[in-house]
Design a protein around this motif. Structure first.
Motif, PDB file in Angstrom:
ATOM      1  N   PHE A  31       0.848  -1.191   0.000  1.00  0.00           N
ATOM      2  CA  PHE A  31       0.000   0.000   0.000  1.00  0.00           C
ATOM      3  C   PHE A  31       0.885   1.244   0.000  1.00  0.00           C
ATOM      4  O   PHE A  31       1.713   1.436   0.905  1.00  0.00           O
ATOM      5  CB  PHE A  31      -0.928  -0.014   1.215  1.00  0.00           C
ATOM      6  CG  PHE A  31      -1.951  -1.112   1.166  1.00  0.00           C
ATOM      7  CD1 PHE A  31      -3.171  -0.908   0.538  1.00  0.00           C
ATOM      8  CD2 PHE A  31      -1.690  -2.352   1.732  1.00  0.00           C
ATOM      9  CE1 PHE A  31      -4.112  -1.922   0.490  1.00  0.00           C
ATOM     10  CE2 PHE A  31      -2.624  -3.359   1.693  1.00  0.00           C
ATOM     11  CZ  PHE A  31      -3.851  -3.154   1.061  1.00  0.00           C
ATOM     12  N   ILE A  82       3.132  -1.494   4.136  1.00  0.00           N
ATOM     13  CA  ILE A  82       2.958  -0.072   3.803  1.00  0.00           C
ATOM     14  C   ILE A  82       4.280   0.474   3.287  1.00  0.00           C
ATOM     15  O   ILE A  82       5.341   0.280   3.911  1.00  0.00           O
ATOM     16  CB  ILE A  82       2.486   0.723   5.031  1.00  0.00           C
ATOM     17  CG1 ILE A  82       1.110   0.225   5.489  1.00  0.00           C
ATOM     18  CG2 ILE A  82       2.417   2.209   4.708  1.00  0.00           C
ATOM     19  CD1 ILE A  82       0.611   0.898   6.742  1.00  0.00           C
ATOM     20  N   VAL A 122      -5.854   7.991  -1.064  1.00  0.00           N
ATOM     21  CA  VAL A 122      -4.547   8.625  -1.248  1.00  0.00           C
ATOM     22  C   VAL A 122      -4.596   9.583  -2.430  1.00  0.00           C
ATOM     23  O   VAL A 122      -4.078  10.714  -2.363  1.00  0.00           O
ATOM     24  CB  VAL A 122      -3.457   7.549  -1.432  1.00  0.00           C
ATOM     25  CG1 VAL A 122      -2.130   8.181  -1.842  1.00  0.00           C
ATOM     26  CG2 VAL A 122      -3.280   6.747  -0.158  1.00  0.00           C
ATOM     27  N   VAL A 136      -5.981   9.464   6.246  1.00  0.00           N
ATOM     28  CA  VAL A 136      -5.345   8.569   5.283  1.00  0.00           C
ATOM     29  C   VAL A 136      -4.425   7.581   5.983  1.00  0.00           C
ATOM     30  O   VAL A 136      -4.364   6.397   5.603  1.00  0.00           O
ATOM     31  CB  VAL A 136      -4.586   9.395   4.228  1.00  0.00           C
ATOM     32  CG1 VAL A 136      -3.849   8.473   3.257  1.00  0.00           C
ATOM     33  CG2 VAL A 136      -5.533  10.296   3.464  1.00  0.00           C
ATOM     34  N   ASP A 137      -3.710   8.005   7.002  1.00  0.00           N
ATOM     35  CA  ASP A 137      -2.794   7.104   7.699  1.00  0.00           C
ATOM     36  C   ASP A 137      -3.555   5.952   8.359  1.00  0.00           C
ATOM     37  O   ASP A 137      -3.147   4.781   8.243  1.00  0.00           O
ATOM     38  CB  ASP A 137      -1.993   7.883   8.741  1.00  0.00           C
ATOM     39  CG  ASP A 137      -1.037   8.883   8.113  1.00  0.00           C
ATOM     40  OD1 ASP A 137      -0.851   8.827   6.876  1.00  0.00           O
ATOM     41  OD2 ASP A 137      -0.482   9.724   8.851  1.00  0.00           O
ATOM     42  N   PRO A 172      -4.583   3.351  -2.841  1.00  0.00           N
ATOM     43  CA  PRO A 172      -5.996   3.578  -2.459  1.00  0.00           C
ATOM     44  C   PRO A 172      -6.537   4.879  -3.058  1.00  0.00           C
ATOM     45  O   PRO A 172      -5.800   5.846  -3.276  1.00  0.00           O
ATOM     46  CB  PRO A 172      -5.945   3.646  -0.928  1.00  0.00           C
ATOM     47  CG  PRO A 172      -4.659   2.975  -0.552  1.00  0.00           C
ATOM     48  CD  PRO A 172      -3.707   3.271  -1.669  1.00  0.00           C
ATOM     49  N   ALA A 224      -3.954  -2.425   5.330  1.00  0.00           N
ATOM     50  CA  ALA A 224      -2.813  -3.341   5.431  1.00  0.00           C
ATOM     51  C   ALA A 224      -3.137  -4.524   6.344  1.00  0.00           C
ATOM     52  O   ALA A 224      -2.741  -5.663   6.064  1.00  0.00           O
ATOM     53  CB  ALA A 224      -1.587  -2.586   5.932  1.00  0.00           C
ATOM     54  N   THR A 268       6.093   3.867   2.737  1.00  0.00           N
ATOM     55  CA  THR A 268       5.925   5.239   3.205  1.00  0.00           C
ATOM     56  C   THR A 268       7.267   5.887   3.473  1.00  0.00           C
ATOM     57  O   THR A 268       8.301   5.211   3.601  1.00  0.00           O
ATOM     58  CB  THR A 268       5.078   5.270   4.483  1.00  0.00           C
ATOM     59  OG1 THR A 268       4.875   6.629   4.890  1.00  0.00           O
ATOM     60  CG2 THR A 268       5.750   4.521   5.601  1.00  0.00           C
ATOM     61  N   ASP A 327       1.831   5.135   0.244  1.00  0.00           N
ATOM     62  CA  ASP A 327       1.433   6.325   0.990  1.00  0.00           C
ATOM     63  C   ASP A 327       1.576   7.571   0.113  1.00  0.00           C
ATOM     64  O   ASP A 327       2.271   7.570  -0.921  1.00  0.00           O
ATOM     65  CB  ASP A 327       2.299   6.446   2.252  1.00  0.00           C
ATOM     66  CG  ASP A 327       1.877   7.607   3.127  1.00  0.00           C
ATOM     67  OD1 ASP A 327       0.688   7.987   3.060  1.00  0.00           O
ATOM     68  OD2 ASP A 327       2.726   8.150   3.855  1.00  0.00           O
ATOM     69  N   THR A 328       0.942   8.652   0.553  1.00  0.00           N
ATOM     70  CA  THR A 328       1.002   9.917  -0.186  1.00  0.00           C
ATOM     71  C   THR A 328       2.429  10.458  -0.273  1.00  0.00           C
ATOM     72  O   THR A 328       2.841  10.993  -1.307  1.00  0.00           O
ATOM     73  CB  THR A 328       0.101  10.961   0.498  1.00  0.00           C
ATOM     74  OG1 THR A 328      -1.185  10.401   0.724  1.00  0.00           O
ATOM     75  CG2 THR A 328      -0.034  12.209  -0.346  1.00  0.00           C
ATOM     76  N   ARG A 340      -6.461   4.852   7.481  1.00  0.00           N
ATOM     77  CA  ARG A 340      -7.044   4.030   6.421  1.00  0.00           C
ATOM     78  C   ARG A 340      -5.994   3.059   5.876  1.00  0.00           C
ATOM     79  O   ARG A 340      -6.295   1.879   5.624  1.00  0.00           O
ATOM     80  CB  ARG A 340      -7.569   4.931   5.306  1.00  0.00           C
ATOM     81  CG  ARG A 340      -8.159   4.204   4.126  1.00  0.00           C
ATOM     82  CD  ARG A 340      -9.430   3.437   4.504  1.00  0.00           C
ATOM     83  NE  ARG A 340     -10.470   4.324   4.963  1.00  0.00           N
ATOM     84  CZ  ARG A 340     -11.334   4.946   4.153  1.00  0.00           C
ATOM     85  NH1 ARG A 340     -11.271   4.770   2.843  1.00  0.00           N
ATOM     86  NH2 ARG A 340     -12.278   5.711   4.670  1.00  0.00           N
ATOM     87  N   LEU A 341      -4.769   3.512   5.711  1.00  0.00           N
ATOM     88  CA  LEU A 341      -3.708   2.628   5.228  1.00  0.00           C
ATOM     89  C   LEU A 341      -3.423   1.510   6.229  1.00  0.00           C
ATOM     90  O   LEU A 341      -3.228   0.343   5.840  1.00  0.00           O
ATOM     91  CB  LEU A 341      -2.436   3.436   4.969  1.00  0.00           C
ATOM     92  CG  LEU A 341      -2.413   4.321   3.724  1.00  0.00           C
ATOM     93  CD1 LEU A 341      -1.165   5.187   3.712  1.00  0.00           C
ATOM     94  CD2 LEU A 341      -2.462   3.471   2.454  1.00  0.00           C
TER      95      LEU A 341
END
Length: 329
Positions: A39, A134, A69, A119-120, A66, A127, A136, A41-42, A122-123
């Motif tokens: 997954f 993740i 994101v 968002v964090d 996602p 996961a 990131t 991350d931004t 949700r990730l």
């Protein structure tokens, strides 16, 4: 087969085709790939280094982006300051670039365009649900994921592990084993196999020397470093002292030369000066060259004359006394 049956079959096939098309266009709420889900991350998309890693084939799983994101990137691209707007737009371009790579497996997970819990969070939830990891660059998200028992892939940690053992300016002790490509070079090796080329050290092969790293090269064949011996370099204090001493020596030499030149100019006559002017110049130089008599010299020179005058006075007085005596007689 009758015409009615053929028409009915065609209608059924058309309906099935439309249903399959609609199903394909429906948002994907589940992951189809059976490989490890990564997954994204931004922060990774805004950074952009993920494209280079994906191009080399070191991903080792399916990249899951996602929809939340992408929604955060869109929000930053519309409402953030100029710097974040530029980075957010760059992140959206990175998603498109990853989708265009043939060797990269990437999916867009439709989990909603906006994550109300963040968002964090949700990730972390995704996961755990799909037993993935993740990817990131967020330090705090990294720590929370480790506490939650979720695997984390951090690009900064990867870059730290791939960096050179020694950076330019650092010193190390190395054993020189063979000659280099040039006649004055010597070559040594680090414990990890990195080649180190040392300048002006061909006569020290077989010895351990202290060297300072000058620069390093990273190529597809490996990495190599160039260094120089520390003994050849001077500290800034020593350089400053030597510079000061040289300046003092040059200043003293210039003063001595100037004094000699002035003396020679004062003693030697000038050929271009006329005879009358030359005689006056010579007279002036002789006049200035003769030292002036001090009071001590004057007193020393006048002592004989004083003695002579006193003797004459005594002789004159003696003659007068003798003449007076003769007249009395």
């Amino acid at each position: 087969m009758e015409t009615k049956d053929i028409v009915l079959l065609a209608v059924v096939l058309l309906i099935l085709a439309e249903l399959s098309y609609l199903l394909a266009k429906l948002p994907k709420t589940s992951i189809k790939s059976k490989s490890r889900a990564i997954f994204v991350d931004t922060s990774v998309l805004m950074d952009g280094r993920i494209t280079g890693i994906a191009r080399t084939g070191f991903i080792g799983g399916t990249l899951i982006v996602p929809r939340s994101v992408i929604g955060e990137l869109q929000f930053l691209a519309d409402n953030a300051d100029a710097d974040k707007r530029t980075r957010a737009r760059h992140g959206l371009d990175i998603v498109t670039e990853l989708q265009n790579m043939e060797d990269v497996d990437i999916e867009i997970l439709q989990d909603g365009s906006k994550a109300e819990e963040g968002v964090d969070d949700r990730l972390l939830t995704l996961a755990k649900r799909h037993q993935g990891c993740i990817l990131t660059l967020d330090y705090n998200l990294n720590k929370v994921a480790v506490v939650e028992g979720i695997s984390v892939l951090n690009i900064n940690e990867l870059a730290q592990g791939l960096r050179m053992s020694y950076l330019p300016g650092e010193q190390m002790l190395i054993e020189l084993t063979q000659k280099g490509q040039d006649s004055h070079q010597a070559v040594g090796y680090l414990p990890d196999g990195t080649m180190v080329v040392v300048e002006q050290s061909s006569s020290l092969i077989g010895q351990q020397v202290l060297v300072e790293v000058v620069r390093s090269l990273q190529t597809a064949a490996g990495k190599m470093m160039f260094a120089k011996r520390v003994a050849e370099t001077k500290s800034p204090v020593q350089r400053k002292k030597s510079t000061t001493q040289n300046a003092q020596k040059s200043k003293g030499t210039s003063r001595t030369t100037a004094s000699r030149k002035s003396v020679s100019e004062s003693t030697e006559p000038e050929d271009n000066v006329p005879r009358t002017k030359r005689s006056r110049t010579q007279i002036k130089s002789v006049y200035h060259a003769v030292p002036k008599q001090t009071s001590e010299n004057k007193s020393t020179a006048s002592e004989p004359s004083v003695r002579r005058v006193s003797r004459r006075r005594k002789d004159h007085e003696a003659s007068l006394i003798a003449l007076v005596d003769n007249q009395k007689d």
